[in-house]
Design a protein around this motif. Structure first.
Motif, mmCIF file in Angstrom:
data_model
loop_
_atom_site.group_PDB
_atom_site.id
_atom_site.type_symbol
_atom_site.label_atom_id
_atom_site.label_comp_id
_atom_site.label_asym_id
_atom_site.label_seq_id
_atom_site.Cartn_x
_atom_site.Cartn_y
_atom_site.Cartn_z
ATOM 1 N N ILE A 29 0.963 -1.151 0.020
ATOM 2 C CA ILE A 29 0.036 0.040 -0.018
ATOM 3 C C ILE A 29 0.770 1.197 -0.103
ATOM 4 O O ILE A 29 0.481 2.177 -0.559
ATOM 5 C CB ILE A 29 -1.005 0.040 1.305
ATOM 6 N N ASP A 30 2.016 1.266 0.567
ATOM 7 C CA ASP A 30 2.832 2.570 0.700
ATOM 8 C C ASP A 30 3.357 2.701 -0.696
ATOM 9 O O ASP A 30 3.397 3.711 -1.137
ATOM 10 C CB ASP A 30 4.080 2.292 1.467
ATOM 11 N N LYS A 31 3.621 1.583 -1.497
ATOM 12 C CA LYS A 31 4.048 1.907 -3.058
ATOM 13 C C LYS A 31 3.073 2.339 -3.688
ATOM 14 O O LYS A 31 3.184 3.317 -4.863
ATOM 15 C CB LYS A 31 4.687 0.465 -3.505
ATOM 16 N N VAL A 32 1.885 1.849 -3.550
ATOM 17 C CA VAL A 32 0.658 2.338 -4.382
ATOM 18 C C VAL A 32 0.317 3.907 -4.159
ATOM 19 O O VAL A 32 0.347 4.719 -4.866
ATOM 20 C CB VAL A 32 -0.665 1.640 -3.712
ATOM 21 N N VAL A 33 0.460 4.333 -2.795
ATOM 22 C CA VAL A 33 -0.022 5.509 -2.434
ATOM 23 C C VAL A 33 1.431 6.508 -2.972
ATOM 24 O O VAL A 33 1.083 7.805 -3.413
ATOM 25 C CB VAL A 33 -0.022 5.751 -0.962
ATOM 26 N N GLU A 34 2.484 6.213 -2.964
ATOM 27 C CA GLU A 34 3.576 6.775 -3.563
ATOM 28 C C GLU A 34 3.419 7.241 -4.877
ATOM 29 O O GLU A 34 3.661 8.081 -5.421
ATOM 30 C CB GLU A 34 4.750 6.240 -3.371
ATOM 31 N N LYS A 35 2.927 6.246 -5.900
ATOM 32 C CA LYS A 35 2.822 6.378 -7.041
ATOM 33 C C LYS A 35 1.541 7.089 -7.503
ATOM 34 O O LYS A 35 1.357 7.812 -8.274
ATOM 35 C CB LYS A 35 2.825 4.835 -7.780
ATOM 36 N N LEU A 36 0.538 6.963 -6.656
ATOM 37 C CA LEU A 36 -0.620 8.004 -7.028
ATOM 38 C C LEU A 36 -0.606 9.057 -6.563
ATOM 39 O O LEU A 36 -1.007 9.894 -7.566
ATOM 40 C CB LEU A 36 -1.733 7.132 -6.074
ATOM 41 N N ARG A 37 0.203 9.451 -5.386
ATOM 42 C CA ARG A 37 0.678 10.895 -5.243
ATOM 43 C C ARG A 37 1.469 11.353 -6.447
ATOM 44 O O ARG A 37 1.124 12.600 -6.793
ATOM 45 C CB ARG A 37 1.472 10.941 -3.989
ATOM 46 N N GLN B 254 -1.673 4.364 6.907
ATOM 47 C CA GLN B 254 -1.892 4.095 8.044
ATOM 48 C C GLN B 254 -2.950 3.591 8.707
ATOM 49 O O GLN B 254 -3.038 2.375 9.513
ATOM 50 C CB GLN B 254 -1.879 5.695 8.761
ATOM 51 N N LYS B 255 -4.229 3.765 8.024
ATOM 52 C CA LYS B 255 -5.470 3.003 8.212
ATOM 53 C C LYS B 255 -5.421 1.694 8.002
ATOM 54 O O LYS B 255 -5.992 0.501 8.637
ATOM 55 C CB LYS B 255 -6.555 3.833 7.690
ATOM 56 N N VAL B 256 -4.669 1.274 6.949
ATOM 57 C CA VAL B 256 -4.773 -0.155 6.400
ATOM 58 C C VAL B 256 -3.813 -0.807 7.173
ATOM 59 O O VAL B 256 -4.146 -2.110 7.534
ATOM 60 C CB VAL B 256 -4.327 -0.064 4.703
ATOM 61 N N LYS B 257 -2.742 -0.386 7.550
ATOM 62 C CA LYS B 257 -1.863 -1.267 8.438
ATOM 63 C C LYS B 257 -2.541 -1.560 10.039
ATOM 64 O O LYS B 257 -2.260 -2.416 10.471
ATOM 65 C CB LYS B 257 -0.442 -0.421 8.388
ATOM 66 N N LYS B 258 -3.430 -0.312 10.250
ATOM 67 C CA LYS B 258 -3.641 -0.592 11.637
ATOM 68 C C LYS B 258 -4.857 -1.667 11.560
ATOM 69 O O LYS B 258 -4.999 -2.400 12.658
ATOM 70 C CB LYS B 258 -4.334 0.868 11.964
ATOM 71 N N ALA B 259 -5.598 -1.912 10.526
ATOM 72 C CA ALA B 259 -6.588 -2.869 10.324
ATOM 73 C C ALA B 259 -5.790 -4.163 10.148
ATOM 74 O O ALA B 259 -6.751 -5.116 9.972
ATOM 75 C CB ALA B 259 -7.566 -2.303 9.479
ATOM 76 N N ASN B 260 -4.665 -4.218 9.705
ATOM 77 C CA ASN B 260 -4.024 -5.464 9.378
ATOM 78 C C ASN B 260 -4.581 -6.142 8.202
ATOM 79 O O ASN B 260 -4.733 -7.300 8.146
ATOM 80 C CB ASN B 260 -4.019 -6.395 10.481
ATOM 81 N N ILE B 261 -4.951 -5.180 7.146
ATOM 82 C CA ILE B 261 -5.461 -5.704 5.799
ATOM 83 C C ILE B 261 -4.134 -5.949 4.991
ATOM 84 O O ILE B 261 -3.422 -5.147 4.611
ATOM 85 C CB ILE B 261 -6.589 -4.968 5.023
ATOM 86 N N THR B 262 -3.877 -7.186 4.612
ATOM 87 C CA THR B 262 -2.829 -7.499 3.639
ATOM 88 C C THR B 262 -3.045 -8.220 2.360
ATOM 89 O O THR B 262 -2.077 -8.595 1.624
ATOM 90 C CB THR B 262 -1.710 -8.440 4.587
#
Length: 247
Positions: A168-176, A208-216
């Motif tokens: 998800i971090d990579k996804v967000v970086e590319k989308l930004r 941050q929300k995805v990691k907190k929810a532990n969605i992998t």
């Protein structure tokens, strides 16, 4: 005969009527057990042979189909969602062509459509977006250079991102990089399953929300202004707009 059937996104009743009817007549079922609900197997006839393709390679799958063809048995290859989207059915169909084995494809409800229904949104809003992009981030499977996520994001279309929640971090970086601004984003885990979860946010906080929810895994990422925006009403139901069915 071999039938490639889309089982739908999760809920057992989202398979098509045609798909379930054929499934109920199958002599052999090869299903993607890591993604397709085993509840579908309850609709199979007594004595059906079941194979879980999660532990099989391509050669093993084709071997089962080849043997079944010789024995004049009906085979159902049960895929998650719609088999035409990340279903890896082309390589199976090519092998069946080589063997002169007849097959048909029965479409199914894709997880991107199920994800949109989970958040009660419409991808194609007038004056917002009339285009939906289905894509993924490169992992073990690469993507063509022109289809890099940051390039697609520059279009500003509604997007459904498959097979990418674990990075998800990579996804967000590319989308930004592509959007150049903060945009709405939603993550739907196991859309239409009983334990479905929905997380909404923006590029600033979704990771941050995805990691907190532990969605992998087993999650669809939807991105775009369609999630939260002002839009023009459709001309389709505008009382001042006429067409061939309404004057």
């Amino acid at each position: 005969m071999v039938y490639f059937i889309g089982a739908g996104p999760g809920n057992v009743d989202l398979i098509t009527v045609k798909g379930r009817d054929i499934l109920s007549k199958a002599d052999i079922v090869i299903y993607a057990g890591s993604l397709v609900s085993s509840e579908h197997l309850k609709f199979c006839k007594v004595g059906v042979e079941i194979y879980n393709s999660a532990s099989m390679n391509l050669e093993e799958v084709i071997h089962v189909m080849k043997k079944a063809d010789k024995e004049k048995k009906l085979v159902v290859r049960l895929h998650t969602g719609d088999p035409s989207i990340y279903g890896a059915i082309k390589e199976q169909m090519d092998e069946l062509d080589k063997l002169n084995i007849e097959y048909k494809v029965i479409p199914g409800v894709s997880s991107f459509a199920a994800a949109a229904s989970a958040i009660k949104k419409e991808f194609t809003l007038p004056n917002v977006s009339q285009t939906v992009i289905l894509t993924r981030v490169e992992g073990r499977t690469p993507v063509p250079e022109g289809e890099k996520l940051e390039n697609l994001a520059q279009i500003g279309a509604s997007m459904a991102i498959f097979l990418s929640i674990s990075i998800i971090d990579k996804v967000v970086e590319k989308l930004r990089k592509g959007y150049g601004r903060n945009v709405p984003i939603a993550v739907i885990e196991k859309a239409t399953w009983e334990d479905q979860r929905v997380i909404t946010g923006t590029l600033d906080d979704i990771s941050q929300k995805v990691k907190k929810a532990n969605i992998t895994r087993c999650a669809q990422i939807l991105v775009g202004d369609f999630i939260n925006c002002e839009y023009d009403k459709s001309k389709l139901y505008d009382k001042n707009f006429s067409h061939m069915f309404r004057k």
